[in-house]
Design a protein around this motif. Structure first.
Motif, PDB file in Angstrom:
ATOM      1  N   SER A  25      -2.262  -2.816  -3.689  1.00 23.00           N
ATOM      2  CA  SER A  25      -1.685  -2.758  -5.112  1.00 23.00           C
ATOM      3  C   SER A  25      -1.480  -1.405  -5.548  1.00 23.00           C
ATOM      4  O   SER A  25      -0.297  -1.220  -6.056  1.00 23.00           O
ATOM      5  N   PHE A  26      -2.159  -0.413  -4.888  1.00 24.09           N
ATOM      6  CA  PHE A  26      -1.720   1.143  -5.105  1.00 24.09           C
ATOM      7  C   PHE A  26      -0.514   1.250  -4.263  1.00 24.09           C
ATOM      8  O   PHE A  26       0.244   2.145  -5.137  1.00 24.09           O
ATOM      9  N   LEU A  27      -0.258   0.633  -3.448  1.00 22.66           N
ATOM     10  CA  LEU A  27       0.838   0.899  -2.513  1.00 22.66           C
ATOM     11  C   LEU A  27       1.998   0.360  -3.366  1.00 22.66           C
ATOM     12  O   LEU A  27       3.125   1.015  -3.480  1.00 22.66           O
ATOM     13  N   LEU A  28       1.837  -0.664  -3.665  1.00 24.44           N
ATOM     14  CA  LEU A  28       2.997  -1.496  -4.583  1.00 24.44           C
ATOM     15  C   LEU A  28       3.034  -0.827  -5.742  1.00 24.44           C
ATOM     16  O   LEU A  28       4.376  -0.526  -6.268  1.00 24.44           O
ATOM     17  N   MET A  29       2.149  -0.330  -6.559  1.00 24.34           N
ATOM     18  CA  MET A  29       2.257   0.582  -7.696  1.00 24.34           C
ATOM     19  C   MET A  29       3.088   1.827  -7.542  1.00 24.34           C
ATOM     20  O   MET A  29       4.022   2.011  -8.235  1.00 24.34           O
ATOM     21  N   SER A  30       2.843   2.542  -6.587  1.00 27.47           N
ATOM     22  CA  SER A  30       3.445   3.732  -6.055  1.00 27.47           C
ATOM     23  C   SER A  30       5.218   3.490  -5.746  1.00 27.47           C
ATOM     24  O   SER A  30       5.982   4.386  -6.165  1.00 27.47           O
ATOM     25  N   PHE A  31       5.268   2.403  -4.970  1.00 24.95           N
ATOM     26  CA  PHE A  31       6.692   1.840  -4.610  1.00 24.95           C
ATOM     27  C   PHE A  31       7.507   1.651  -6.216  1.00 24.95           C
ATOM     28  O   PHE A  31       8.525   2.141  -6.174  1.00 24.95           O
ATOM     29  N   GLY A  32       6.774   1.081  -6.832  1.00 23.58           N
ATOM     30  CA  GLY A  32       7.266   0.695  -7.921  1.00 23.58           C
ATOM     31  C   GLY A  32       7.553   1.931  -9.068  1.00 23.58           C
ATOM     32  O   GLY A  32       8.955   2.059  -9.556  1.00 23.58           O
ATOM     33  N   ILE A  33       6.795   2.862  -9.172  1.00 22.57           N
ATOM     34  CA  ILE A  33       7.023   4.011  -9.676  1.00 22.57           C
ATOM     35  C   ILE A  33       8.143   4.831  -9.292  1.00 22.57           C
ATOM     36  O   ILE A  33       9.018   5.387  -9.702  1.00 22.57           O
ATOM     37  N   LEU A  34       7.898   4.901  -7.834  1.00 23.80           N
ATOM     38  CA  LEU A  34       9.067   5.872  -6.950  1.00 23.80           C
ATOM     39  C   LEU A  34      10.401   5.383  -7.297  1.00 23.80           C
ATOM     40  O   LEU A  34      11.693   5.970  -7.654  1.00 23.80           O
ATOM     41  N   ASP A  35      10.503   3.736  -7.369  1.00 24.56           N
ATOM     42  CA  ASP A  35      11.829   3.120  -7.710  1.00 24.56           C
ATOM     43  C   ASP A  35      12.349   3.339  -8.862  1.00 24.56           C
ATOM     44  O   ASP A  35      13.683   3.523  -9.277  1.00 24.56           O
ATOM     45  N   PHE A  36      11.587   3.512  -9.931  1.00 24.80           N
ATOM     46  CA  PHE A  36      11.982   3.521 -11.402  1.00 24.80           C
ATOM     47  C   PHE A  36      12.292   5.064 -11.449  1.00 24.80           C
ATOM     48  O   PHE A  36      13.532   5.374 -12.161  1.00 24.80           O
ATOM     49  N   LEU A  37      11.646   6.087 -10.774  1.00 25.54           N
ATOM     50  CA  LEU A  37      12.228   7.535 -11.007  1.00 25.54           C
ATOM     51  C   LEU A  37      13.573   7.933 -10.383  1.00 25.54           C
ATOM     52  O   LEU A  37      14.348   8.503 -10.566  1.00 25.54           O
ATOM     53  N   ILE A  38      13.480   7.134  -9.090  1.00 23.38           N
ATOM     54  CA  ILE A  38      14.979   7.364  -8.289  1.00 23.38           C
ATOM     55  C   ILE A  38      16.211   6.751  -8.901  1.00 23.38           C
ATOM     56  O   ILE A  38      16.952   7.304  -9.015  1.00 23.38           O
TER      57      ILE A  38
END
Length: 119
Positions: A25-38
């Protein structure tokens, strides 16, 4: 028919799977945040909400006692993700589906609270 004496225990170790789900879940959360920022994509909001649902579920799996609020929080995150998708793709069927899922999770939470109070 021969009798089998050494049948293995098929019980699931919830703490181990809770730890695995917590990491995922933390990996998925970091992927979502990274996707949102990029990419500045609004679809990553649904990914972040679903990762919060997985986070609440993994915490519930690791807990020693029953915590119905975590199940309700996970359901609420799922409903919010469905509503975000309904707004983004402008489909009212997703909104109706989200409302139905919200009603199911709310009734389950109320039923669980009533059974805990009656004990």
């Amino acid at each position: 028919m021969p009798k089998v004496d050494n049948v293995q225990n098929t019980r699931v170790n919830m703490k181990k799977w809770g730890n695995i789900c917590l990491i995922l879940s933390f990996l998925l959360m970091s992927f979502g945040i990274l996707d949102f920022l990029i990419y500045k994509s609004n679809y990553s909001t649904a990914i972040i909400l679903m990762s919060f649902a997985a986070l609440f579920s993994s915490i519930k799996m690791r807990a020693k006692k029953d915590l119905p609020i975590l199940r309700f929080a996970a359901g609420l995150c799922i409903v919010l993700a469905v509503f975000v998708q309904a707004i983004l793709i402008q489909n009212q069927y997703f909104a109706v589906l989200g409302l139905a899922v919200l009603i199911v999770f709310t009734l389950d939470y109320i039923k669980h609270l009533k059974s805990m109070i009656s004990m």
